[in-house]
Design a protein around this motif. Sequence first.
Motif, PDB file in Angstrom:
ATOM      1  N   UNK A   1      38.860  42.647  32.540  1.00 29.85           N
ATOM      2  CA  UNK A   1      37.839  43.235  31.662  1.00 29.85           C
ATOM      3  C   UNK A   1      38.128  42.938  30.193  1.00 29.85           C
ATOM      4  N   UNK A   2      39.005  41.964  29.931  1.00 24.71           N
ATOM      5  CA  UNK A   2      39.468  41.686  28.570  1.00 24.71           C
ATOM      6  C   UNK A   2      38.929  40.359  28.057  1.00 24.71           C
ATOM      7  N   UNK A   3      38.437  40.365  26.835  1.00 24.38           N
ATOM      8  CA  UNK A   3      38.087  39.146  26.111  1.00 24.38           C
ATOM      9  C   UNK A   3      38.753  39.231  24.743  1.00 24.38           C
ATOM     10  N   UNK A   4      39.764  38.406  24.513  1.00 27.86           N
ATOM     11  CA  UNK A   4      40.511  38.453  23.258  1.00 27.86           C
ATOM     12  C   UNK A   4      40.909  37.042  22.842  1.00 27.86           C
ATOM     13  N   UNK A   5      41.132  36.878  21.550  1.00 27.01           N
ATOM     14  CA  UNK A   5      41.742  35.648  21.047  1.00 27.01           C
ATOM     15  C   UNK A   5      43.189  35.964  20.709  1.00 27.01           C
ATOM     16  N   UNK A   6      44.137  35.373  21.457  1.00 30.69           N
ATOM     17  CA  UNK A   6      45.554  35.671  21.303  1.00 30.69           C
ATOM     18  C   UNK A   6      46.396  34.443  20.985  1.00 30.69           C
ATOM     19  N   UNK A   7      45.824  33.244  21.061  1.00 32.25           N
ATOM     20  CA  UNK A   7      46.588  32.000  20.989  1.00 32.25           C
ATOM     21  C   UNK A   7      46.257  31.243  19.702  1.00 32.25           C
ATOM     22  N   UNK A   8      47.275  30.555  19.148  1.00 27.98           N
ATOM     23  CA  UNK A   8      47.121  29.994  17.807  1.00 27.98           C
ATOM     24  C   UNK A   8      47.881  28.688  17.648  1.00 27.98           C
ATOM     25  N   UNK A   9      47.370  27.858  16.745  1.00 30.28           N
ATOM     26  CA  UNK A   9      48.125  26.801  16.096  1.00 30.28           C
ATOM     27  C   UNK A   9      47.816  26.960  14.610  1.00 30.28           C
ATOM     28  N   UNK A  10      48.699  27.648  13.894  1.00 32.61           N
ATOM     29  CA  UNK A  10      48.546  27.914  12.470  1.00 32.61           C
ATOM     30  C   UNK A  10      49.176  26.763  11.692  1.00 32.61           C
TER      31      UNK A  10
ATOM     32  N   UNK B   1      37.733  37.051  30.166  1.00 31.80           N
ATOM     33  CA  UNK B   1      37.466  37.802  31.394  1.00 31.80           C
ATOM     34  C   UNK B   1      36.906  36.936  32.509  1.00 31.80           C
ATOM     35  N   UNK B   2      36.333  35.777  32.179  1.00 33.14           N
ATOM     36  CA  UNK B   2      35.797  34.914  33.230  1.00 33.14           C
ATOM     37  C   UNK B   2      36.846  33.956  33.793  1.00 33.14           C
ATOM     38  N   UNK B   3      38.079  34.059  33.328  1.00 30.22           N
ATOM     39  CA  UNK B   3      39.159  33.242  33.866  1.00 30.22           C
ATOM     40  C   UNK B   3      39.582  33.812  35.217  1.00 30.22           C
ATOM     41  N   UNK B   4      39.570  33.038  36.294  1.00 36.74           N
ATOM     42  CA  UNK B   4      39.864  33.579  37.623  1.00 36.74           C
ATOM     43  C   UNK B   4      41.301  34.072  37.783  1.00 36.74           C
ATOM     44  N   UNK B   5      42.194  33.726  36.849  1.00 38.74           N
ATOM     45  CA  UNK B   5      43.582  34.173  36.951  1.00 38.74           C
ATOM     46  C   UNK B   5      43.859  35.454  36.152  1.00 38.74           C
ATOM     47  N   UNK B   6      42.835  36.072  35.624  1.00 39.85           N
ATOM     48  CA  UNK B   6      43.043  37.242  34.765  1.00 39.85           C
ATOM     49  C   UNK B   6      43.532  38.473  35.522  1.00 39.85           C
ATOM     50  N   UNK B   7      43.133  38.646  36.771  1.00 42.58           N
ATOM     51  CA  UNK B   7      43.636  39.759  37.572  1.00 42.58           C
ATOM     52  C   UNK B   7      43.371  41.112  36.941  1.00 42.58           C
ATOM     53  N   UNK B   8      44.444  41.870  36.679  1.00 41.28           N
ATOM     54  CA  UNK B   8      44.313  43.221  36.133  1.00 41.28           C
ATOM     55  C   UNK B   8      43.717  43.239  34.735  1.00 41.28           C
ATOM     56  N   UNK B   9      43.654  42.086  34.079  1.00 37.65           N
ATOM     57  CA  UNK B   9      43.116  42.012  32.722  1.00 37.65           C
ATOM     58  C   UNK B   9      41.676  41.496  32.731  1.00 37.65           C
TER      59      UNK B   9
ATOM     60  N   UNK C   1      39.368  24.525  21.990  1.00 41.60           N
ATOM     61  CA  UNK C   1      39.781  25.526  22.969  1.00 41.60           C
ATOM     62  C   UNK C   1      39.433  24.953  24.339  1.00 41.60           C
ATOM     63  N   UNK C   2      40.440  24.751  25.189  1.00 46.52           N
ATOM     64  CA  UNK C   2      40.202  24.073  26.470  1.00 46.52           C
ATOM     65  C   UNK C   2      39.796  25.121  27.513  1.00 46.52           C
ATOM     66  N   UNK C   3      38.559  25.562  27.413  1.00 49.50           N
ATOM     67  CA  UNK C   3      38.019  26.552  28.355  1.00 49.50           C
ATOM     68  C   UNK C   3      36.942  25.942  29.243  1.00 49.50           C
ATOM     69  N   UNK C   4      36.868  24.617  29.237  1.00 54.22           N
ATOM     70  CA  UNK C   4      35.807  23.914  29.976  1.00 54.22           C
ATOM     71  C   UNK C   4      36.375  22.759  30.795  1.00 54.22           C
ATOM     72  N   UNK C   5      37.651  22.866  31.203  1.00 56.02           N
ATOM     73  CA  UNK C   5      38.249  21.777  31.968  1.00 56.02           C
ATOM     74  C   UNK C   5      37.569  21.689  33.338  1.00 56.02           C
TER      75      UNK C   5
ATOM     76  N   UNK D   1      46.037  28.478  33.823  1.00 57.34           N
ATOM     77  CA  UNK D   1      46.782  29.675  33.446  1.00 57.34           C
ATOM     78  C   UNK D   1      45.802  30.811  33.221  1.00 57.34           C
ATOM     79  N   UNK D   2      46.346  32.012  32.973  1.00 55.92           N
ATOM     80  CA  UNK D   2      45.470  33.122  32.599  1.00 55.92           C
ATOM     81  C   UNK D   2      45.053  33.028  31.135  1.00 55.92           C
ATOM     82  N   UNK D   3      45.652  32.121  30.368  1.00 53.60           N
ATOM     83  CA  UNK D   3      45.223  31.813  29.003  1.00 53.60           C
ATOM     84  C   UNK D   3      44.573  30.436  28.991  1.00 53.60           C
ATOM     85  N   UNK D   4      43.584  30.249  28.108  1.00 56.33           N
ATOM     86  CA  UNK D   4      43.097  28.908  27.821  1.00 56.33           C
ATOM     87  C   UNK D   4      43.997  28.279  26.755  1.00 56.33           C
ATOM     88  N   UNK D   5      44.103  26.961  26.794  1.00 58.74           N
ATOM     89  CA  UNK D   5      45.012  26.258  25.904  1.00 58.74           C
ATOM     90  C   UNK D   5      44.262  25.770  24.660  1.00 58.74           C
TER      91      UNK D   5
END
Length: 256
Positions: free
Chosen positions: A211-220, A201-209, A231-235, A241-245
């Motif tokens: 109010x969302x905090x979720x884990x959706x991305x994976x390298x299994x 939710x603190x990502x400035x590109x989230x827009x309509x989303x 998790x690259x959330x501190x660049x 992007x609206x997702x962190x890499x």
Amino acid sequence: MNVTPLTVMSANLWNINEPLQERMRVFSAMVAELRPDVIAMQEVRPFPGSAARLQLELVDALADYHVHYSVGCTWDGQAEGLAIATREPAADVRTYRLPGGGTEPDRVTQYVRVPSGDGWVGVLNAHLAYQADSDALRVAQAEFIGDVVAELAELRPRDGFAVCGDLNATPDSAAVARLCERGGLDNPWLEISRERPSFASDNPYMGDWSDTDSWLDYILTRGVTPSALRLIDDWPAGPASDHHFLIVELGEPAGR
């Protein structure tokens, strides 16, 4: 041939949403600094009016990578798909069409086989159905990918595997559980995902989303030892992007 460990990144690039040039500049800086061996990218589009010129042309750091693009869906003259970039030439490149249905866009998954030390790693790239009421379809798509991994592992039992992407599903979801079960995969992100979201939710590109905090991305992973998970959330320049890499180092395949 690459030296181990093999570094793999997963990045949902948020299509061609503005500010596109600024976002791709930030992404290019990440690639230039981190130099992943493999980059699995979702939400990749051509520029408007072109079927061949991808938004990736704006990512200067990909100039010496081998880029493989697969169209997932087309509508109103537009296309969206997946891309995998590899520093070394891939020995095998495939695209599989995923189960579809309803009003969801068509989806594909990509596979490349790349060298890692004295062995090989198969990397798959996926972006699953996104609509809130598409749980059953996400499970079907996840099962399909898991079966692909199982078939490839039977064919090449000494290979390691990594399944990357935006699964539009949380770690406790049926889709992630079925993918791991069918593909013999492990989820090394469980501890990190309990503390921090990849769709934040603190990502400035989230827009309509926003109010969302979720884990959706994976390298299994399967048959490789993951380390240096990030998790690259501190660049410093902010997100691209609206997702962190995600980025991870994979040890030499255990079958060697």
